[in-house]
Design an enzyme around this catalytic site. Structure first.
Site, PDB file in Angstrom:
ATOM      1  N   TYR A 113       0.876  -1.170   0.000  1.00 44.37           N
ATOM      2  CA  TYR A 113       0.000   0.000   0.000  1.00 44.37           C
ATOM      3  C   TYR A 113       0.916   1.223   0.000  1.00 44.37           C
ATOM      4  O   TYR A 113       1.076   1.906   1.004  1.00 44.37           O
ATOM      5  CB  TYR A 113      -0.941  -0.037   1.209  1.00 44.37           C
ATOM      6  CG  TYR A 113      -1.848  -1.248   1.189  1.00 44.37           C
ATOM      7  CD1 TYR A 113      -3.064  -1.226   0.504  1.00 44.37           C
ATOM      8  CD2 TYR A 113      -1.461  -2.431   1.798  1.00 44.37           C
ATOM      9  CE1 TYR A 113      -3.876  -2.346   0.452  1.00 44.37           C
ATOM     10  CE2 TYR A 113      -2.265  -3.557   1.756  1.00 44.37           C
ATOM     11  CZ  TYR A 113      -3.476  -3.505   1.082  1.00 44.37           C
ATOM     12  OH  TYR A 113      -4.276  -4.628   1.025  1.00 44.37           O
ATOM     13  N   GLY A 232      23.585 -15.842  -5.250  1.00 44.93           N
ATOM     14  CA  GLY A 232      22.850 -16.564  -4.222  1.00 44.93           C
ATOM     15  C   GLY A 232      23.769 -17.467  -3.423  1.00 44.93           C
ATOM     16  O   GLY A 232      24.877 -17.072  -3.042  1.00 44.93           O
ATOM     17  N   ASP A 297      20.146  -6.663   1.214  1.00 44.24           N
ATOM     18  CA  ASP A 297      20.481  -5.372   1.834  1.00 44.24           C
ATOM     19  C   ASP A 297      21.617  -5.546   2.840  1.00 44.24           C
ATOM     20  O   ASP A 297      22.511  -4.702   2.936  1.00 44.24           O
ATOM     21  CB  ASP A 297      19.258  -4.790   2.537  1.00 44.24           C
ATOM     22  CG  ASP A 297      18.076  -4.611   1.607  1.00 44.24           C
ATOM     23  OD1 ASP A 297      18.302  -4.337   0.412  1.00 44.24           O
ATOM     24  OD2 ASP A 297      16.929  -4.765   2.067  1.00 44.24           O
ATOM     25  N   ASP A 333      13.308  -8.336   8.712  1.00 43.63           N
ATOM     26  CA  ASP A 333      14.135  -7.616   7.749  1.00 43.63           C
ATOM     27  C   ASP A 333      15.467  -7.189   8.337  1.00 43.63           C
ATOM     28  O   ASP A 333      16.458  -7.061   7.624  1.00 43.63           O
ATOM     29  CB  ASP A 333      13.400  -6.362   7.253  1.00 43.63           C
ATOM     30  CG  ASP A 333      12.281  -6.680   6.283  1.00 43.63           C
ATOM     31  OD1 ASP A 333      11.665  -7.747   6.443  1.00 43.63           O
ATOM     32  OD2 ASP A 333      12.026  -5.873   5.386  1.00 43.63           O
TER      33      ASP A 333
END
Length: 377
Positions: A113, A232, A297, A333
């Site tokens: 959103y 990866g 990150d 996160d």
């Protein structure tokens, strides 16, 4: 704009959002409740750098709402400088909900959103160059470029050559669902070639540009001084071209071998002929993965931390892998990184011990030599 206090070492510019994490596994339709947290590629990097002992600033826009209050307070609590964050009285702070399934699986769901969010209105007029004063590194990502035309103009402005510009770090971070307009492949390639240091996943490079391996990526993203191609679990390949321009800060004019005595190629073949500058490929330690969210990150933060400290290319890759391992072994996160002393010890392991290293949940809090010996048997 005048900002008091010592200048930041790194400024991260982009959108940060309030994220809602599920209370249990399942589809979004079935999860009964969520826990509030924060998320956003650039602010994740800022938080990880702050936790690693660096002065990190996050610059962006949030709404003049409760979620904006929470977000700025949470970032400040992580040690991030939020003095240049702007509040938008007409647009909301972005939020998103996600499941706890791994991002790479079909079961993973994310509901954003963020359309019309305060961050989507960022532009060259809202992020003055003064907010970067004194910074050694400016970190940006391709996510910001996907938010709006004004955001793309902002990144174009921030990456333009000018006196005193910090070293520009750019993580391609291609998010296909966000690109409702604009040529993602062209925009992201142009921004990458305007940066000094670039991070890109091999999978996203193939999707965006049809580049089948790291050598092909290096042929396309050929202007940055340093290019890191992530594979990866197979590791990462870094190209250091500072020797090409005779610049300082490179890792040497010969190929790096990672202490193994083996020249490592960019496509798994061992062939580095024709690569301009120094090349190094480094596998990560074995990791008992809890969640992949935020690992990219964290890798960027670890690499940038080692860059700020003037470490060589192999060490920068290993610090990136270690910071990513901290994220991979926690569900959210943001993860607590290992202490700098411990990260330095692990990054300095010889090739054999590094290859035997295995890290699981809680490893960043077990800061003993004995624990390292157990994990490298």
């Amino acid at each position: 704009m005048t900002v008091a206090g010592p200048p930041p070492e790194v400024v991260c510019v982009g959108e940060s959002m309030v994220t809602f994490l599920p209370s249990r596994p399942g589809r979004l339709a079935d999860v009964p409740s969520f826990t509030r947290a924060i998320g956003g590629a650039e602010s994740n990097v800022a938080c990880a750098l702050a936790a690693a002992g660096h002065r990190a600033r996050w610059t962006g826009r949030v709404g003049a709402d409760g979620f904006g209050d929470h977000l700025t307070a949470a970032l400040a609590a992580h040690g991030v400088d939020v003095t240049t964050v702007q509040r938008d009285p007409r647009r909301p702070t972005g939020v998103y909900f996600r499941t706890d399934a791994d991002r790479a699986t079909d079961a993973h769901e994310v509901a954003y959103y963020r359309a019309g969010s305060a961050a989507s209105a960022m532009s060259p007029a809202t992020v003055p160059h003064e907010s970067l004063d004194g910074a050694r590194i400016l970190h940006l990502t391709g996510i910001t470029a996907a938010l709006s035309a004004d955001c793309r103009a902002l990144l174009h402005d921030l990456t333009a050559p000018r006196p005193g510009r910090p070293l520009v770090s750019f993580d391609v971070n291609h998010r296909p669902a966000l690109w409702r307009d604009g040529d993602a492949a062209g925009v992201l390639l142009d921004l990458a070639n305007r940066a000094d240091l670039v991070f890109v996943g091999a999978d996203e490079a193939e999707t965006l540009w049809g580049a089948p391996d790291a050598r092909a990526v290096a042929a396309l993203v050929d202007r940055p001084a340093v290019l890191v191609v992530k594979h990866g679990p197979a590791g990462a390949t870094a190209f250091d071209r500072t020797e090409r321009a005779g610049g300082a800060g490179g890792t040497g004019g010969t190929r790096d071998t990672g202490g193994t005595g083996e020249a490592r190629g960019t496509d798994g073949t061992g062939d580095t002929d024709g690569i301009d500058g120094s090349v190094h490929q480094e596998r990560p330690p074995r990791v008992d993965v809890v969640s992949t969210i935020g690992a990219g990150d964290a890798f960027a933060a670890g690499f940038l931390s080692a860059t700020l400290r003037g470490l060589g290319l192999p060490a920068r890759l290993r610090h990136g892998h270690l910071m990513a391992a901290a994220a991979l072994t926690t569900p959210g996160d943001l993860a607590t990184p290992p202490s700098r002393a411990r990260a330095d010890r692990l990054a300095a392991l010889d090739a054999d011990a590094w290859g035997r290293l295995r890290l699981g949940p809680g490893w960043t809090s077990a800061d003993t030599e004995a624990d390292e010996e157990v994990r490298t048997r």
